[in-house]
Design an enzyme around this catalytic site. Structure first.
Site, short mmCIF file in Angstrom:
data_model
loop_
_atom_site.label_atom_id
_atom_site.label_comp_id
_atom_site.label_asym_id
_atom_site.label_seq_id
_atom_site.Cartn_x
_atom_site.Cartn_y
_atom_site.Cartn_z
N CYS A 287 21.23 -14.99 4.44
CA CYS A 287 20.74 -13.62 4.78
C CYS A 287 21.91 -12.44 5.22
CB CYS A 287 20.02 -13.61 6.43
SG CYS A 287 19.70 -12.09 7.13
N CYS B 59 19.17 -11.01 2.75
CA CYS B 59 18.86 -9.71 3.42
C CYS B 59 19.75 -8.56 3.33
CB CYS B 59 18.22 -9.84 4.71
SG CYS B 59 17.83 -11.77 4.99
N LYS C 97 21.46 -7.05 0.49
CA LYS C 97 20.58 -6.64 -0.53
C LYS C 97 20.05 -5.10 0.13
CE LYS C 97 16.55 -6.98 0.66
NZ LYS C 97 15.59 -8.17 0.68
N TYR D 263 9.76 -11.38 -4.58
CA TYR D 263 10.08 -10.07 -3.95
C TYR D 263 11.73 -9.66 -4.28
CZ TYR D 263 12.66 -12.72 -0.16
OH TYR D 263 13.43 -13.59 0.47
N ILE D 264 12.16 -10.91 -4.60
CA ILE D 264 13.79 -10.72 -5.15
C ILE D 264 13.94 -9.95 -6.56
CG2 ILE D 264 15.91 -11.78 -5.53
CD1 ILE D 264 15.23 -13.85 -3.12
N GLU E 49 12.89 -6.29 -5.69
CA GLU E 49 13.77 -5.52 -5.17
C GLU E 49 15.08 -5.09 -5.98
OE1 GLU E 49 12.86 -7.11 -0.45
OE2 GLU E 49 14.34 -8.04 -1.80
N ARG F 178 6.27 -14.31 -15.93
CA ARG F 178 5.31 -15.12 -16.68
C ARG F 178 3.60 -14.92 -16.29
NH1 ARG F 178 6.21 -21.24 -13.87
NH2 ARG F 178 5.81 -20.17 -11.63
N HIS G 160 1.16 13.28 14.31
CA HIS G 160 1.25 14.12 13.05
C HIS G 160 2.39 14.98 12.98
CE1 HIS G 160 -0.81 16.35 10.09
NE2 HIS G 160 -0.50 17.49 10.75
N GLU H 274 0.39 7.79 10.23
CA GLU H 274 -1.10 8.36 11.11
C GLU H 274 -2.08 8.00 10.20
OE1 GLU H 274 -1.82 12.40 11.01
OE2 GLU H 274 -0.11 13.16 9.94
C1 LIG Z 1 18.43 -12.08 -2.28
C2 LIG Z 1 17.87 -12.47 -0.94
C3 LIG Z 1 17.10 -11.52 -0.36
C4 LIG Z 1 16.56 -11.93 0.94
N1 LIG Z 1 15.94 -10.94 1.68
C5 LIG Z 1 15.38 -11.34 2.76
C6 LIG Z 1 14.87 -10.24 3.65
O1 LIG Z 1 14.77 -9.10 3.36
N2 LIG Z 1 14.24 -10.61 4.90
C7 LIG Z 1 14.03 -11.88 5.19
O2 LIG Z 1 13.49 -11.96 6.32
N3 LIG Z 1 14.61 -12.94 4.44
C8 LIG Z 1 15.29 -12.45 3.22
N4 LIG Z 1 15.79 -13.53 2.31
C9 LIG Z 1 15.43 -14.92 3.06
C10 LIG Z 1 16.60 -15.37 4.06
O3 LIG Z 1 17.82 -15.14 3.50
C11 LIG Z 1 16.29 -16.78 4.15
O4 LIG Z 1 14.99 -17.21 4.54
C12 LIG Z 1 17.30 -17.33 5.29
O5 LIG Z 1 18.68 -17.01 5.08
C13 LIG Z 1 16.96 -18.74 5.77
O6 LIG Z 1 17.79 -19.11 6.90
P1 LIG Z 1 18.31 -20.58 6.86
O7 LIG Z 1 19.12 -20.88 8.04
O8 LIG Z 1 17.10 -21.46 6.67
O9 LIG Z 1 19.29 -21.01 5.62
P2 LIG Z 1 20.54 -20.05 5.13
O10 LIG Z 1 20.68 -18.77 5.65
O11 LIG Z 1 20.40 -20.14 3.58
O12 LIG Z 1 21.86 -21.12 5.49
C14 LIG Z 1 22.22 -22.23 5.05
C15 LIG Z 1 23.63 -22.54 5.24
O13 LIG Z 1 23.74 -23.90 5.15
C16 LIG Z 1 25.06 -24.04 4.47
N5 LIG Z 1 24.97 -25.53 3.74
C17 LIG Z 1 24.22 -26.12 2.80
N6 LIG Z 1 24.29 -27.29 2.72
C18 LIG Z 1 25.43 -27.65 3.66
C19 LIG Z 1 25.91 -28.83 3.83
N7 LIG Z 1 25.65 -29.96 3.37
N8 LIG Z 1 27.00 -28.71 4.84
C20 LIG Z 1 27.31 -27.69 5.37
N9 LIG Z 1 26.79 -26.46 5.04
C21 LIG Z 1 25.73 -26.52 4.22
C22 LIG Z 1 24.93 -23.02 3.19
O14 LIG Z 1 26.20 -22.70 2.83
C23 LIG Z 1 24.25 -21.84 4.08
O15 LIG Z 1 25.36 -21.12 4.58
C24 LIG Z 1 16.46 -13.27 1.22
C25 LIG Z 1 16.95 -14.30 0.57
C26 LIG Z 1 17.71 -13.78 -0.62
C27 LIG Z 1 18.05 -14.89 -1.66
#
Ligand SMILES: Cc1cc2nc3c(=O)[nH]c(=O)nc-3n(C[C@H](O)[C@H](O)[C@H](O)COP(=O)(O)OP(=O)(O)OC[C@H]3O[C@@H](n4cnc5c(N)ncnc54)[C@H](O)[C@@H]3O)c2cc1C
Length: 461
Positions: free
Chosen positions: A43, A48, A51, A180-181, A184, A201, A438, A443
């Protein structure tokens, strides 16, 4: 377990992991968190936040167009991609530092590097081989872009990860994907002046959203000059001199400077040691968990995108917080995944919550639909050709608003607030009872009087 080094080991310092670590720390747990890339996760670093900054940049094009109608003379605007990316990177670095400080303040020990499970109570730090004994493990490893079926030339294709670091704005871009990606980034590149082709597709973009929203957004994007090709895929990508030629499944060729795939994301479950620990996966490829985010192993939990439930930042954060409350705070907190509001920061924006018209017709015996199409006031003086669309889906048996769908400026802001009403089970009569503000776009949501259509399922159906 007297020989444990920590009470909780969190794998992944993204949205869900950081929140869980901080809250568990605040309850007095000894917490360690590992991050293999950058603190803040998808994020903050490549999702997010960056972006939305690019979306803001791209929207100035409309502002310049509108300005003339309001009496402004704006010189020929010029745009500097390198400056935008540098400013964006500075802001992301600031946020990463803020996340790191927040972990330190909560007494969470941060280790930079990859961590994998050795067994249900041991995590191994890959770079040093050090083994940490822990009472609980939280897997919060997120998800990663998945390019789909392998095609010739896939090595030339970028994902959203690389799109944030392009050295120059491509003049012509092909984006494959309809989620959505994809839409966007189509809006971002087009708003900044690139010629954009979107290849998807399926039959129409934004699968899973209300059909009217999908049709309306598509026509608005096409009105802005984005070429949308549905029912086809990219079959091969071949480098030509300074460009790439994408060959589509119907053998047509498109020449562009960049090809980007936004064809979905897969949970990061590979080579994590899940099998050794006995953690089971669900059919959708995510870690199988219950409403408390508990996996098939009782002391191992998983939150966020790695569970492939609803892949949004606020959901990951809520799941991480609820996990810490449940396991370390003595407050059993299940997660309610119903009625999650969501936004698509396309141009124009989409906001949605609850049932689509098709879902409501499928699930409910009686459904009323209200909808409206209008020109946003701000676009009038400049003569910009755009329309906003709004729809309310009402359960006609009890008058409850069970769905709300918006395409237009500030749709994301609106759906956040409408979400409170929908979650509180507001009725259409409640929407009618509130006085309108308004003149606003919002509204229109509380002044829809005429039903566009009513459905009643016959007993035999
Ligand atoms: C381009 C894009 C735009 C997005 N826009 C939005 C938006 O507008 N609004 C919204 O709500 N969501 C959005 N999302 C989705 C959102 O980013 C994710 O849902 C959110 O970040 C999920 O959080 P998380 O904690 O599950 O994982 P993440 O935030 O992905 O964190 C996981 C972390 O784990 C680390 N990791 C992985 N494996 C290991 C390991 N074995 N050891 C140590 N570290 C590790 C990774 O490096 C990463 O930093 C977007 C995603 C993308 C790709």
């Amino acid at each position: 377990m007297p020989d444990r080094d920590v009470d909780l080991f969190v794998v992944g310092a993204g949205s869900g992991g950081v929140r869980a670590a901080r809250i568990a720390g605040s309850y007095g747990a000894r917490v360690m968190i590992a991050e293999e890339y950058r603190v803040g996760g998808t994020c903050v670093i490549r999702g997010c936040v960056p972006k939305k900054l690019l979306v803001y940049a791209s929207r100035f094009a409309d502002e310049f167009e509108d300005a003339a109608g309001y009496g402004w003379t704006v010189g020929e605007p010029t745009f500097d991609w390198a400056k935008l990316i540098a400013n964006k990177d500075r802001e992301i670095a600031r946020l990463e530092a803020a996340y790191t400080t927040a972990l330190e303040r909560a007494d969470v020990k941060l280790v930079k590097g990859r961590a994998v499970l050795k067994d249900a109570h041991t995590v191994r730090l890959v770079s040093t081989g050090e083994e940490i004994r822990t009472g609980h493990i939280l897997i919060a490893t997120g998800a990663a872009p998945h390019p789909g079926h392998p095609i010739m030339g896939i090595e030339h294709v970028i994902s959203s990860n690389e799109a944030f670091h392009l050295t120059a704005l491509p003049k012509r871009v092909l984006i494959q994907g309809g989620g959505y990606i994809a839409v966007e980034f189509a809006g971002i590149f087009a708003g900044l002046g690139a010629e954009v082709t979107l290849v998807y597709r399926g039959e129409n973009i934004l699968r899973g959203f209300d059909d009217d929203v999908r049709a309306h957004l598509r026509s608005e994007m096409e009105r802005r000059g984005i070429r949308i090709i549905c029912g086809r895929t990219v079959a091969a990508v071949e480098p030509t001199q300074d460009t790439f030629t994408a060959k589509l499944s119907d053998d047509s060729l498109i020449e562009v400077e960049k090809v980007m795939f936004a064809t979905g994301r897969r949970p990061n479950v590979a080579k994590l040691g899940l099998e050794a620990a006995g953690v089971r996966l669900a059919k959708n490829g995510g870690i199988a968990v219950d409403e408390f985010s508990q996996s098939s192993v009782c002391n191992i939990h998983a939150v966020g995108d790695v569970t492939n439930r609803i892949n949004l930042t606020p959901v990951a954060i809520r799941e991480g917080h609820a996990f810490a409350d449940t396991v370390f705070g003595g407050k059993s907190t299940p997660i309610d995944h119903s009625n999650v509001p969501t936004a698509v920061f396309s141009e124009p924006e989409v906001g949605a919550i609850g049932l689509t018209e098709a879902q409501a017709r499928h699930r409910l015996p009686k459904v009323d639909i209200y909808k409206t199409l209008f020109r946003p006031m701000k676009a009038t003086l400049g003569g910009r050709d755009t329309r906003s669309f709004m729809k309310l889906v009402v359960d006609a048996s009890n008058d409850r608003v069970v769905g709300c769908h918006i395409v237009g400026p500030e749709a994301g802001e609106m759906i956040q607030l409408i979400g409170v009403a929908v979650k509180m089970r507001a009725t259409k009569a409640d929407f009618d009872a509130i006085m309108a503000v308004h003149p606003t776009g919002a509204e229109e949501l509380v002044t829809m009087r005429e039903k566009a259509v009513s459905y009643e399922r016959q007993a035999a159906e």
